[in-house]
Scaffold this motif. Structure first.
Motif, short mmCIF file in Angstrom:
data_model
loop_
_atom_site.label_atom_id
_atom_site.label_comp_id
_atom_site.label_asym_id
_atom_site.label_seq_id
_atom_site.Cartn_x
_atom_site.Cartn_y
_atom_site.Cartn_z
N LEU A 73 47.27 42.74 53.52
CA LEU A 73 47.04 41.96 52.30
C LEU A 73 46.17 42.77 51.34
O LEU A 73 45.21 43.42 51.76
CB LEU A 73 46.34 40.64 52.64
CG LEU A 73 47.13 39.70 53.57
CD1 LEU A 73 46.24 38.54 54.02
CD2 LEU A 73 48.36 39.18 52.88
N ASP A 74 46.50 42.73 50.07
CA ASP A 74 45.78 43.49 49.05
C ASP A 74 44.77 42.60 48.34
O ASP A 74 45.15 41.65 47.65
CB ASP A 74 46.79 44.07 48.04
CG ASP A 74 46.08 44.87 46.96
OD1 ASP A 74 44.99 45.39 47.24
OD2 ASP A 74 46.63 44.97 45.84
N ILE A 75 43.50 42.91 48.54
CA ILE A 75 42.45 42.10 47.91
C ILE A 75 42.18 42.55 46.48
O ILE A 75 41.70 41.78 45.65
CB ILE A 75 41.15 42.15 48.75
CG1 ILE A 75 40.17 41.05 48.27
CG2 ILE A 75 40.51 43.51 48.70
CD1 ILE A 75 38.95 40.92 49.14
N LYS A 76 42.52 43.81 46.16
CA LYS A 76 42.18 44.35 44.84
C LYS A 76 42.89 43.60 43.72
O LYS A 76 42.29 43.29 42.69
CB LYS A 76 42.53 45.84 44.78
CG LYS A 76 41.66 46.72 45.67
CD LYS A 76 41.94 48.18 45.46
CE LYS A 76 41.15 49.04 46.41
NZ LYS A 76 39.69 48.91 46.19
N SER A 77 44.17 43.30 43.90
CA SER A 77 44.90 42.58 42.86
C SER A 77 44.32 41.18 42.67
O SER A 77 44.22 40.67 41.55
CB SER A 77 46.38 42.49 43.21
OG SER A 77 46.56 41.84 44.46
N LYS A 78 43.90 40.56 43.79
CA LYS A 78 43.27 39.23 43.70
C LYS A 78 41.97 39.31 42.89
O LYS A 78 41.67 38.43 42.08
CB LYS A 78 42.98 38.70 45.09
CG LYS A 78 44.18 38.08 45.79
CD LYS A 78 44.36 36.64 45.33
CE LYS A 78 45.40 35.92 46.16
NZ LYS A 78 45.59 34.54 45.69
N LEU A 79 41.21 40.37 43.15
CA LEU A 79 39.93 40.50 42.45
C LEU A 79 40.14 40.72 40.96
O LEU A 79 39.40 40.18 40.13
CB LEU A 79 39.13 41.67 43.05
CG LEU A 79 38.61 41.47 44.48
CD1 LEU A 79 37.95 42.74 44.99
CD2 LEU A 79 37.63 40.32 44.54
#
Length: 1158
Positions: A1124-1130
């Motif tokens: 899961l990519d947290i960077k795009s969420k941030l």
């Protein structure tokens, strides 16, 4: 005045104007016939022509034109037709006098001329200048309306635009707005700057491009006036990652002061709430207006200049002149009238200042108005002095308000006059010069204090009745005759001064008294003059018996503060005989304990013991207490608290003063913070801890007269005296040795007593003698070389550096929290930093727009770093929606509530950053079993409660059927292997659980249904949605069977220890192979009998059962193990955090609107 840009065609025009000045873009012209000697005929001709040709002829005789060489311009008059071959100019300003038009010209040169060169397109130059001038006209109009109190319409119009452009909640109050330019690189963007209670916002729509900028005040790390290549004066806003420059204000001074006030108010309200309650002006941010901010700035200056209590509120500032008998003339200045004081400050800095406590005032009277004495009033005080003020505007209202406050002050603190003491206004200051005598200081000793002395002695017989130095003289106190003669000369000089300038707190304070203080106050007068200069004498007189009562209440109580005090008592001037004796130690204990009892917010801080011990040497015990109050609560504000913010602010100010006054030293010392850390004790103890006592008390003399300014200038003088040694020092340690050696050898040639040994000496065993420096010479140098700093400048620097210090504390908090969290999670540090910023911003937004809730404080600087910022359930739900990978549509909010309850271990309805991040780490980086375990815990108590709010599920009221075979979509040949595999998984998981975690409670049927709803919601809109639904159907049916088997085994009393051993299912027809039953009403009633109410308590399933079942379906395994990519969420969270909060606030206001419309 600025004009709305109008085109002027000059090619064939009559020569009615003469060019006075010109530049590449602007021309200043004068109308012919104006200002010309002997030009009467020309003037008449031009006037006649003006009357015939131009109806606006009677305008100002000066104007400024904009010219853009080589541009092709379209005229609005000509409806867009190109005026080729014509010289086209725009009139942008006019003036009635040369002085007025020159002001406009200077503004253009300073703010616009250098800027225009960055434009490549000439048409853009014309558009930019015309837009800027229009904005200046709008702002000028707004300012005039504000002055005439006709602002509401214009302000309402700006407010509507502000709300439409930035979409803040209604609670975000606009304070004021200005036209300006925001620089983006080398390109200026003309627009509007909106200053609200929590944000600085800028909006521009220029050349078809829209720009919106929103900067919270709490994110600003530096606010300063600076200059760049193109402009001489700009306002620079520095945040964590960016710098923004704003320029071309009509009145930059006003804008900067308002911005400075807003930043200071907001930062102190949100980040420095440790002492926030001491400043009532900041309590209601929704009530802050531009006028309030200007009044607050004036209040701050007034209290700092006269060093008055923080609660003192300024009511009026009036220009006037005061009769000064020593100069036999009236001195021009300003009168300041506040709650309990009337003060005067001369226009010329330091010429003459007067402080009149209303408690000392006997009468306020109007005199006859004459040409020589216009609008005079006389203020008479108890010591038979009178002060004559003249040239007072609105005298009647001023006197009326002063009399009303005078009556109130006398009602609150009755004054008893003692006529027996009126004899000696011409007598010497003391009847006896002996320090042991009971001094009579004119009317210095307030009568109310004297009247209460006997009763106080009855209540507190233990209080020491006199200054300790009068009882405990250092060994060898027989001073040389020369020193005593110097002391007598000083006393004589002071006596002469008292006769001419006054001997009470109401004395005229002039440059002469400053010189006397710099020479050193005689020891016999020192304590009394400290009381006068600090105005502690007024507090002493206003609170008879107060200290004695405090001593009675506080002594004998034991707490952490008293333990700290006891620990430091014997470290306070141990070299002085007064504190080698229980008498001095006991007095010090009483004063410190009483003050801690009076002000528990400060309590006791290190260095207070050293300061108090010196106060006790020269003042009576009760007087020493009120001197300590004056120092801690108004002369050194915010110095003595948990974070010593005030001392750190002054250290930062000191660094800037070093750069300004000692540039060579600053250049050599690359990191001035080392000098600042060395000098911290200079400020905290007023040089008492690092200088021989007989010398340091002269520094304290200057401090009580001039305040913190004296410490700044003396610190600079010390550094200048040691500049050569500091520049040659190789490291911080050597620099410390240079300064320590110098300070330890400062002597006081005029001290009547012998030198007191210094316990802080670094070089007591010098191999060679070190040349000493006389303290009087050092103080004189400090005044001559560095005494030009005004109170206003110091307060401005304090305001500027308070922002830096508070943000430094925030950075320290952030780094310490991240240092603790980083080793415990797998989220990259840069992403953790982004998460921390989101977490803190969520807290801040609730402070901006929500009413405080009755719970534990969410921001407490005194708590450990990890616990300083905490969020509640609603804020957590916002962050969960923004950054959690487990989004479940409408079910997300319910899942967030359960997650919050799970993380709220101590049930205080608040969670800290570490708990929040640990939960996210499992969701993003945990293994499948960790994620399933977290989901499992979210569906059992305490996360799932009996009153759990269960919104409408995407399952459309599903009813799970247990009439279901164990195998879904598998051939009969694979069934046996499937069952064996499942049994083995359950056994392995159970063993692993026994070795690691304690057993989790089993899940009931109701909890299991909620668990299934959550899983179903999580799979919604997933690319593999169909496969996941099919897989979860298989697993759900299997788990229902397991629970049902366990239920039957429990009821028959033959349940095996391992639920997996009892997996048996009847052979069912394919028609019954349905996971989600028909949702028609009839079918719901029929199927609902599958789960009888009385059986639900026995139906259970464990974490091991659920995990083993999920592991059998590869699509489910893939779902929970996919990266899961947290960077795009941030990134999305940073963009949408404000809009989500605004949406929620608008939803909350909707019911209120509906109710109010009913």
């Amino acid at each position: 005045m600025w004009l709305k840009p109008e085109e002027v065609l000059l090619k064939n025009a009559l020569k009615l104007w003469v060019t006075q000045k010109s530049s590449c873009y602007f021309i200043l012209q004068r109308r012919r016939g104006h200002g010309e000697g002997g030009g009467r005929l020309t003037g008449r001709l031009v006037g006649a022509l003006d009357a015939v040709l131009d109806s606006n002829a009677r305008v100002a005789p000066f104007r400024i034109l904009l010219q853009v060489p080589g541009s092709q311009v379209y005229s609005p008059i000509a409806c867009g037709e190109l005026l080729s071959g014509s010289d086209v100019y725009w009139a942008i300003a006019t003036g009635a006098t040369l002085e007025e038009i020159n002001q406009h010209w200077d503004w253009l040169e300073q703010n616009l001329l250098h800027t225009l060169s960055v434009f490549d397109n000439k048409d853009d130059i014309a558009s930019f200048v015309k837009g800027k001038v229009k904005a200046l006209i709008a702002e000028e109009t707004s300012s005039r309306l504000a002055e005439q109190e006709e602002e509401p319409e214009k302000f309402r119009e700006a407010l509507v635009k502000f709300e439409a452009r930035f979409n803040f909640p209604e609670a975000e109050k606009l304070v004021t707005y200005y036209s300006c330019c925001c620089w983006k690189g080398r390109v200026p963007r003309q627009g509007w700057l909106y200053l609200s209670i929590n944000h600085l916002c800028f909006y521009s729509f220029f050349l078809g491009k829209e720009l919106k900028l929103v900067v919270p005040w709490v994110d600003i790390q530096k606010l300063e006036r600076t200059s760049n290549v193109f402009l001489t004066d700009t306002i620079r806003i520095t945040t964590q990652n960016k710098e923004r420059d704003f320029s071309m204000f009509l009145n930059l001074d006003e804008v900067f002061k308002i911005m400075e006030q807003l930043a200071d108010v907001t930062l102190r309200r949100l980040l420095d709430n440790e002492v926030f309650d001491l400043d009532p002006d900041l309590q209601e941010p929704s009530q802050i207006t531009k006028r309030d901010l200007e009044a607050r700035a004036q209040n701050e200056f007034f209290r700092a200049f006269f060093r008055l209590p923080r609660r003192e509120r300024l009511h009026a500032v009036v220009g006037c002149s005061l009769w000064t008998p020593f100069s036999r003339c009236h001195t021009v200045g300003r009168m300041f009238a506040s709650d309990r004081y009337v003060c005067f400050a001369s226009k010329e800095d330091g010429c003459c200042n007067v402080i009149l406590p209303l408690r000392e005032v006997v009468s306020i009277e109007k005199m006859e108005d004459t040409s020589l004495l216009p609008n005079p009033i006389i203020i008479s005080i108890r010591s038979k002095m009178a002060f004559q003020f003249i040239e007072l505007k609105d005298r009647d209202n001023l006197v009326e308000s002063l009399l009303m406050r005078l009556k109130q002050v006398h009602a609150n603190h009755p004054v008893h006059y003692d006529t027996s003491r009126d004899e000696d206004m011409t007598s010497p200051v003391f009847h006896s010069a002996s320090m042991c005598s009971d001094h009579k200081f004119g009317d210095l000793e307030m009568v109310s204090s004297q009247n209460s002395e006997e009763s106080e002695k009855e209540k507190s017989p233990r209080l020491h009745p006199e200054a300790l130095i009068s009882v405990f003289q250092p060994a060898g106190s027989q001073s040389p005759d020369s020193r005593m003669s110097r002391e007598q000369i000083k006393i004589s000089l002071w006596n002469d001064h008292f006769v001419e300038y006054g001997r009470t707190v109401c004395m005229f304070r002039t440059e002469k008294i400053r010189k006397l203080v710099a020479m050193g106050i005689p020891e016999s007068l020192r304590g009394r003059l400290w009381l006068l200069f600090s105005d502690a004498v007024t507090d002493l007189a206003s609170h008879p018996g107060y200290y004695g009562n405090l001593v009675e209440e506080s002594m004998g109580k034991c707490c952490l503060v008293t333990e700290e005090i006891e620990r430091d008592l014997h470290r306070s001037l141990p070299e002085h005989p007064a504190f080698q004796n229980e008498t001095g130690i006991a007095a010090l204990r009483r004063v410190l304990t009483a003050y801690a009892h009076r002000n528990p917010k400060i309590g006791y801080c290190q260095s207070m013991n050293i300061l108090t011990s010196v106060l006790l040497l020269y003042a009576k015990e009760e007087e020493a207490f009120w001197l300590l109050v004056a120092v801690c609560e108004r002369m050194l504000p915010d110095y003595f608290n948990h974070r010593v913010i005030g001392a750190q602010v002054d250290q930062s100010v000191f660094e800037e003063l070093i750069k300004e006054h000692l540039p060579e030293l600053a250049e050599h010392m690359n990191d001035l913070s080392a000098l600042a850390s060395i000098s911290l004790s200079w400020f905290l103890t007023l040089f008492l801890s690092i200088m021989p006592l007989e010398s340091a008390v002269s520094v304290v003399d200057c401090f009580f007269y001039d305040g913190i300014k004296a410490i700044f200038q003396l610190g600079l003088a010390v550094l200048e005296a040691n500049a050569q040694g500091l520049c040659s020092s190789k490291d911080d340690g050597q620099a410390l040795m240079v300064l320590s050696r110098f300070l330890d050898h400062i002597k006081n040639e005029d001290s009547p007593g012998p030198p007191v040994g210094s316990h802080h000496a670094f070089f007591s065993d010098d191999q060679e003698p070190y040349p000493g420096t006389d303290i009087a010479d050092l103080i004189r140098d400090s005044y001559e070389k560095f005494g030009d700093q005004s109170v206003e400048q110091i307060e401005h620097l304090r305001c500027k550096h308070r922002i830096r210090v508070l943000q430094g504390h925030e950075d320290t908090t952030k780094q310490n929290v991240l240092r603790v969290v980083i080793p415990e999670v797998s989220i990259p540090p840069e992403d953790l930093e982004e998460l921390y910023d989101l977490f803190k911003r969520e807290h801040m937004m609730s402070c901006y727009w929500e009413q405080p809730r009755p719970m534990a404080p969410r921001h407490d600087p005194s708590r450990p770093y990890a616990e300083q910022y905490r969020i509640d359930a609603r804020q957590f739900a916002h962050l969960f929606q923004l950054v959690s990978p487990w989004t479940c549509g409408a079910h997300t909010e319910i899942l967030a509530e359960r997650t919050f309850r799970l993380l709220d271990d101590n049930m205080d309805h608040l969670i800290e950053f570490k708990a929040f991040v640990s939960c996210l780490d499992v969701m993003y980086n945990g293994e499948m079993n960790e994620k399933i375990k977290l989901l499992y815990r979210l569906h059992i108590p305490p996360a799932l409660t009996e009153n759990d709010r269960d919104s409408q599920s995407p399952l459309k009221n599903p009813l799970l059927s247990t009439s279901r075979p164990l195998v879904f979509g598998k051939s009969n040949g694979d069934a046996a292997d499937y069952q064996k595999q499942l049994k083995q998984m359950i056994k392995d998981l159970a063993k692993e659980k026994d070795q690691t975690d304690k057993e989790l409670p089993k899940m009931s049927q109701r909890e299991f249904i909620q668990f299934c709803k959550t899983l179903y919601s999580m799979f919604h809109e997933d690319p593999e949605e169909n496969d996941l639904y099919q897989a979860i159907a298989t697993v759900t049916t299997l788990l229902l069977q397991i629970g049902e088997v366990g239920q039957r085994g429990s009821s028959s009393g033959s349940c095996s220890q391992d639920g997996g051993e009892e997996l048996r299912a009847p052979a069912l027809s394919p028609e019954q192979d349905l996971v989600f039953a028909d949702t028609s009403p009839g079918k719901i009633v029929q199927d609902s009998q599958t789960f009888p109410e009385e059986a639900e308590g026995d139906w259970t399933v464990s974490l091991e059962h659920i995990l083993a079942s999920l592991l059998t379906e590869q699509s489910l395994v893939n779902f929970f193990e996919k990266p899961l990519d947290i960077k795009s969420k941030l990134e999305n969270a940073k963009i949408n955090q404000y809009s989500l909060k605004t949406l929620e606030m608008s939803r909350q206001s909707q019911p209120e609107l509906k109710l109010s419309s009913l």
